[in-house]
Design a protein around this motif. Structure first.
Motif, PDB file in Angstrom:
ATOM      1  N   THR A   1       0.824  -1.204   0.000  1.00  0.00           N
ATOM      2  CA  THR A   1       0.000   0.000   0.000  1.00  0.00           C
ATOM      3  C   THR A   1       0.857   1.252   0.000  1.00  0.00           C
ATOM      4  O   THR A   1       0.569   2.225  -0.719  1.00  0.00           O
TER       5      THR A   1
ATOM      6  N   ALA B   1       2.387   1.686  -3.430  1.00  0.00           N
ATOM      7  CA  ALA B   1       1.387   2.186  -4.376  1.00  0.00           C
ATOM      8  C   ALA B   1       1.100   3.661  -4.138  1.00  0.00           C
ATOM      9  O   ALA B   1       1.023   4.455  -5.091  1.00  0.00           O
TER      10      ALA B   1
ATOM     11  N   TYR C   1       1.435   6.644  -6.729  1.00  0.00           N
ATOM     12  CA  TYR C   1       0.264   7.437  -7.113  1.00  0.00           C
ATOM     13  C   TYR C   1       0.542   8.923  -6.963  1.00  0.00           C
ATOM     14  O   TYR C   1      -0.030   9.746  -7.681  1.00  0.00           O
TER      15      TYR C   1
ATOM     16  N   GLN D   1      -8.068   8.459  -9.931  1.00  0.00           N
ATOM     17  CA  GLN D   1      -7.623   7.243 -10.611  1.00  0.00           C
ATOM     18  C   GLN D   1      -8.297   7.063 -11.967  1.00  0.00           C
ATOM     19  O   GLN D   1      -7.676   6.555 -12.907  1.00  0.00           O
TER      20      GLN D   1
ATOM     21  N   TYR E   1     -12.840   1.315 -14.948  1.00  0.00           N
ATOM     22  CA  TYR E   1     -12.574   1.506 -13.520  1.00  0.00           C
ATOM     23  C   TYR E   1     -13.726   2.272 -12.863  1.00  0.00           C
ATOM     24  O   TYR E   1     -14.245   1.873 -11.817  1.00  0.00           O
TER      25      TYR E   1
ATOM     26  N   ASP F   1      -7.930  -0.715   1.858  1.00  0.00           N
ATOM     27  CA  ASP F   1      -8.275  -0.079   0.587  1.00  0.00           C
ATOM     28  C   ASP F   1      -8.877   1.313   0.814  1.00  0.00           C
ATOM     29  O   ASP F   1      -9.109   1.729   1.945  1.00  0.00           O
TER      30      ASP F   1
ATOM     31  N   ASN G   1      -6.808   5.676  -1.919  1.00  0.00           N
ATOM     32  CA  ASN G   1      -6.704   6.495  -3.128  1.00  0.00           C
ATOM     33  C   ASN G   1      -7.839   7.496  -3.272  1.00  0.00           C
ATOM     34  O   ASN G   1      -7.867   8.283  -4.217  1.00  0.00           O
TER      35      ASN G   1
ATOM     36  N   TYR H   1      -5.290  -1.270  -9.825  1.00  0.00           N
ATOM     37  CA  TYR H   1      -4.106  -0.704  -9.172  1.00  0.00           C
ATOM     38  C   TYR H   1      -2.849  -1.027  -9.981  1.00  0.00           C
ATOM     39  O   TYR H   1      -1.967  -0.183 -10.158  1.00  0.00           O
TER      40      TYR H   1
ATOM     41  N   THR I   1      -2.722   1.164 -12.966  1.00  0.00           N
ATOM     42  CA  THR I   1      -2.415   2.556 -12.629  1.00  0.00           C
ATOM     43  C   THR I   1      -0.929   2.744 -12.341  1.00  0.00           C
ATOM     44  O   THR I   1      -0.307   3.708 -12.812  1.00  0.00           O
TER      45      THR I   1
ATOM     46  N   TYR J   1       6.242  -3.353  -6.553  1.00  0.00           N
ATOM     47  CA  TYR J   1       4.797  -3.412  -6.323  1.00  0.00           C
ATOM     48  C   TYR J   1       4.113  -4.210  -7.431  1.00  0.00           C
ATOM     49  O   TYR J   1       3.284  -5.083  -7.165  1.00  0.00           O
TER      50      TYR J   1
END
Length: 503
Positions: free
Chosen positions: A69, A72, A76, A89, A105, A255, A258, A421, A424, A454
């Motif tokens: 996480t 990511a 991001y 996203q 998405y 989760d 984002n 994910y 992305t 990742y």
């Protein structure tokens, strides 16, 4: 840019008001943390412990989730700083790959990921309210189940009504303006962070003989459920498979980090504050999650973690430490957590559909802002669908038992969410190649190693899930693919409206 309105005129010709940049760094961090912490951290460790069979690998699995996480979120941040726009996203996938990828998405987000989670947390709120007020129950029906097909029904219990009312209340309050939403978010996220910290302190202070045994036999597998016949955590490959399968629970609990990217159009100095809030929020929550599991293991024997009533591990821990009031304390903590989680997800999710509608890829009304300069119609659509998911039940004809549709759907889309994910993060590499000259106020930390690690880890987890959990992963893929013809319907409708305006 601070405090200045952001113009939002739809390419499809929908004239709107202006988004107001009202969210500071603290507000943004509270959205990250508040959206992440729902009810999962208090429950999912039971199923993870049954899969992994040891406290050591339970803690290791949470640490792996944390590293994934954090990696990511740090990646991001680059996309968020490059494209600080409402939609997050959805926008990143659209720009890195294609409008279709972005739409799929957003489609999955609206149909299941965001709304299904809101429905689940809303009913979770009601279940814990029922501990304090027994009339609130899933078996206390206002309207008993009415069969729609042999496998689906609609009902209204007092618990379902409570869930719907909470969703309606928070949809309404968010429609009154971003300042109402952020006030609720800041208040309840601060309270839930304090509550989770309290659970951790209680567990560690209440360290028992069971805790000493757990940490003495940290890696000894016992009481586990094999991932597949003959595939156990006592072999290397079996352990890898078990860790990957266990990630379903921990990744779900972690989760929604984002979600702040969806509201980037309303963040002050977004090129700085969105990436920074992602890092701060994720670090805080992951640290608390790992410590919470240490606290569970400090008080409860492994078998009590694995078989906590209704998987309520945190509640079982508090009942050991405070036998007379533990259940009530846990109920209050989870209700605070659930309320803040729902608010954050409703606030942020509506901005994603707003961005889609501006591109002509969602219902036209969703592109409009109300008098409070928030996407009121998008909020209403999202709230209505989440409420509908609360009311629909699944039915097992052989046993007569009723379940919840949102629970099944969320099981299905965990793997689909992980796929998005992956796409992305891969988009970071793709955009570096396609748009090397675009300003990047923040660059992904550890690039290319951290994003690549990742991607490698996430692909392995996804492959294991498709191999050993096909009954949930493939239906999730089907839900995503159903969006393909829907995309062309929206695109055709948008083209027709544009052509009509031209003539």
């Amino acid at each position: 840019m601070n405090g200045e309105p952001v113009s939002t005129v739809s390419p499809a010709g929908v004239s709107t008001a202006s988004l107001q940049q009202s969210l500071g760094l603290f507000d943004s961090t509270m959205i990250v943390a508040g959206s992440m912490i729902g009810t999962g951290i208090f429950i999912v460790s039971a199923d993870m412990a049954r899969t992994l069979g040891s406290v050591g690998w339970l803690l290791a699995s949470w640490i792996i989730t944390g590293l994934l996480t954090i990696a990511a979120a740090l990646s991001y941040g680059e996309l968020a700083a490059m494209m600080p726009r409402a939609g997050g996203q959805y926008v990143y996938l659209r720009e890195a790959w294609s409008p279709l990828c972005g739409f799929l998405y957003g489609w999955t987000l609206f149909m299941v990921i965001q709304t299904g989670t809101v429905a689940a947390v809303g009913v979770g709120f009601a279940r814990y309210l029922g501990i304090l007020w027994p009339r609130i129950s899933e078996s206390s029906y206002i309207i008993p189940p009415i069969s729609v097909t042999s496998r689906y029904a609609v009902s209204l219990s007092t618990a379902q009504l409570t869930g719907v009312l909470i969703i309606a209340l928070l949809t309404w309050s968010n429609a009154r303006g971003i300042n109402y939403g952020k006030l609720i978010q800041n208040t309840f996220t601060s309270a839930k962070l304090a509550a989770l910290l309290g659970v951790i302190v209680v567990g560690i202070v209440g360290w028992s003989a069971a805790g000493k045994s757990n940490f003495t036999n940290l890696w000894s597998p016992q009481g586990y459920t094999p991932v597949a016949p003959g595939l156990t955590p006592e072999t290397l490959f079996g352990l890898i498979a078990a860790i990957c399968v266990a990630q379903v629970g921990s990744l779900f609990a972690a989760d929604a980090w984002n979600n702040i990217t969806f509201t980037a159009g309303e963040v002050k100095n977004p090129r700085r504050n969105v990436p920074l809030s992602l890092a701060l929020g994720v670090f805080i929550v992951i640290g608390l999650y790992v410590c919470a599991n240490v606290a569970y293991a400090a008080v409860l024997p492994l078998d009590k973690i694995q078989h906590a009533p209704s998987d309520r591990v945190a509640g079982a821990m508090l009942e050991v430490v405070f036998p007379s009031v533990g259940a009530a304390l846990m109920a209050v903590a989870i209700m605070i957590s659930a309320f803040g989680c729902i608010n954050g997800m409703l606030m942020s999710g509506a901005r994603a559909y707003f961005a889609m509608a501006r591109d002509g890829l969602f219902f036209r009304r969703a592109a409009e802002l109300n008098r409070a300069s928030v996407p009121g119609s998008s909020l209403a659509m999202q709230g209505a669908w989440a409420g509908f998911l609360v009311l629909v039940r699944t039915h097992n004809p052989s046993t007569g038992a009723y379940g919840n549709l949102y629970s099944n759907l969320l099981d299905y889309v965990v793997s689909a969410a992980l796929l998005f994910y992956i796409l992305t993060i891969a988009g970071v590499f793709r955009l570096r190649r396609l748009r090397p000259d675009v300003e990047r106020p923040y660059r992904a930390w550890g690039y290319p190693v951290v994003p690549a690690l990742y991607l490698l880890s996430a692909v392995v987890i996804l492959a294991i899930l498709f191999l050993y959990r096909p009954e949930t992963t493939f239906p999730g893929l089907v839900i995503v693919l159903i969006g393909v013809p829907i995309y062309f319907v929206f695109r055709r409708a948008s083209a027709d409206k544009t052509a009509a305006k031209t003539f």
